[in-house]
Design an enzyme around this catalytic site. Structure first.
Site, mmCIF file in Angstrom:
data_model
loop_
_atom_site.group_PDB
_atom_site.id
_atom_site.type_symbol
_atom_site.label_atom_id
_atom_site.label_comp_id
_atom_site.label_asym_id
_atom_site.label_seq_id
_atom_site.Cartn_x
_atom_site.Cartn_y
_atom_site.Cartn_z
ATOM 1 N N ASP A 227 1.827 -4.732 2.661
ATOM 2 C CA ASP A 227 3.063 -4.317 2.951
ATOM 3 C C ASP A 227 3.938 -3.979 1.694
ATOM 4 O O ASP A 227 3.592 -3.925 0.711
ATOM 5 C CB ASP A 227 3.599 -4.873 4.224
ATOM 6 N N HIS A 250 2.818 -1.200 -0.156
ATOM 7 C CA HIS A 250 3.537 -0.094 0.021
ATOM 8 C C HIS A 250 4.714 0.336 -1.032
ATOM 9 O O HIS A 250 5.340 1.132 -0.625
ATOM 10 C CB HIS A 250 4.014 -0.004 1.381
#
Ligand SMILES: *[C@@H]1O[C@H](CO)[C@@H](O)[C@H](O)[C@H]1NC(C)=O
Ligand SMILES: *[C@@H]1O[C@H](CO)[C@@H](O)[C@H](O)[C@H]1NC(C)=O
Length: 401
Positions: A227, A250
């Site tokens: 993430d 991310h």
């Protein structure tokens, strides 16, 4: 020896002792060290050492020494969810960790806890070295499986809440169930030389999350996860990040913001000297398309290299998955004064720069300066809605500001 000479010798001894102490001074600090093995922690990785660590903390915390050290020798220590709480009598407590702290391989043991290792209301705490192995992969598999519907949320590996004067140096965090490190409601925090490692497809495993905190600095840190590399929540002020490596993951994200109507703003954030390798985003600011009192003011992204990043530069204020709970579909968050300087490298998609701002609160003071993003076999583009700003120097893709 007569009584008198013995008396005299004692006086001389005390006198010399005082002399020695004062000559060793300058820093008159005393340090007391507590080895967790003395508290019956076991370094075999299978015997639960939670109570031993809590007992060591309680003694260190209550010590009247100027500084105390809790020493964790080489080996593996099985720990359940635990909180290290202040206020402490000792003003400096160092965890010196040569070993690895491990969580139970059964994810249900930590799964319902918010945090695995949680520091709450402490001040002057330093963690040096150590590896934290949360063994999160079984929980990720549960969450990723289409068959199971009831997986616990999982625990953050290391969290600091309502604390100040915190340092984390040379720590490694492996395979967290949820976020790896969370700084929440803190002031004066230094994170240096930290490594975060988790699989690229692991859900919700943000590397470092900061919110409601002031004066946080992150240096020389490498984050490989599933993430966000660093996620920056409401109420973050004076955040400095330097020499950061991200990917997979991310990317660095301010947001998501506007989750709540009443929200503190994000102010004065600097990222200097960073590299993103194969991340889905690079430099992202993201808010829900919802009313909010939140804002983003004063952000500098300086000297950044992108390698095959899907969205190298992105402001997305129209986040509203499934078009649910976004009355009016515009974001109340005002984004202003954002500088992108010396950003270079490769985009994995054609749109290398995307500013998709709020119709109600257009982005202002956005500046692109010396940006060179290319894409293999494709002409790169930039995209702008509801944004004001300017570009300076070479800017490729050609700026839509
Ligand atoms: C912004 O934050 C940095 C630390 O990250 C601090 O040194 C600087 O003084 C802050 N600037 C303002 C205007 O507050
Ligand atoms: C931009 O980067 C490409 C690829 O590295 C390079 O060939 C090109 O010369 C650069 N353009 C400018 C204006 O620096």
């Amino acid at each position: 020896m007569t009584k008198l000479t013995s008396y005299f010798a004692t006086v001389v001894f005390i006198f010399i002792h005082i002399l020695c102490q004062s000559s060793a001074s300058g820093d008159e600090t005393t340090t007391s060290t507590y080895n967790v093995l003395e508290f019956e922690a076991k370094s075999n990785g299978v015997t639960d050492s939670t109570q031993a660590f809590l007992n060591a903390w309680s003694v260190a915390c209550g010590s009247s020494a100027d500084s105390t050290e809790i020493y964790v020798p080489k080996g593996r220590y099985l720990l359940a969810a635990m909180a290290f709480k202040g206020d402490c009598k000792s003003s400096h407590i160092t965890f010196r960790i040569d070993g690895t702290l491990v969580a139970s391989p059964d994810y249900r043991v930590l799964g319902q806890a918010n945090n695995w290792l949680s520091f709450e209301g402490v001040s002057g705490v330093t963690i040096v070295g150590g590896a934290l192995d949360a063994k999160g992969s079984a929980l990720w598999a549960c969450k990723l499986s289409t068959k199971t519907t009831s997986c616990p949320d999982g625990a953050t590996t290391l969290s600091f809440t309502n604390s100040k004067d915190i340092r984390v140096e040379g720590l490694m965090s492996l395979n967290s169930q949820m976020f790896h490190i969370v700084i929440n409601g803190c002031q004066d925090v230094l994170i240096q030389g930290v490594k975060v490692i988790a699989a690229g497809n692991s859900p919700n495993t943000d590397g470092i999350h900061v919110q409601l905190s002031r004066n946080v600095a992150i240096f020389d840190t490498s984050i490989k996860t599933g993430d966000d590399c660093v996620s920056i929540g409401p109420g973050t002020k004076d955040l400095w990040m330097e020499r950061i490596s991200c990917g997979p993951g991310h990317g660095i994200s301010i947001g998501s913001l506007a989750k709540d109507l009443e929200e503190e703003g994000v102010q004065n954030v600097t990222l200097k000297n960073a590299i993103f390798k194969g991340t889905t985003n690079g430099l992202r600011i993201k808010s829900w398309a919802r009313p909010s009192t939140g804002f983003v003011q004063g952000v500098r992204f300086l000297d950044v290299e992108m390698i095959k990043v899907q969205n190298p530069i992105v402001i997305d204020q129209n986040y509203c998955p499934h078009n649910l709970n976004c009355p009016g579909q515009v974001s109340g968050v005002k984004v202003s004064d954002v500088l992108y300087q010396n950003i270079r490298g490769t985009s994995a998609t054609a749109v290398a720069i995307k500013f998709d701002c709020s119709a109600a609160n257009p982005c202002s003071g956005v500046k692109l300066e010396n940006v060179n993003l290319t894409c293999r076999n494709q002409v790169v583009q930039s995209y702008c809605t509801n944004v004001n700003g300017k570009s300076v120097g070479t800017v490729q893709p050609s700026s839509c500001l």
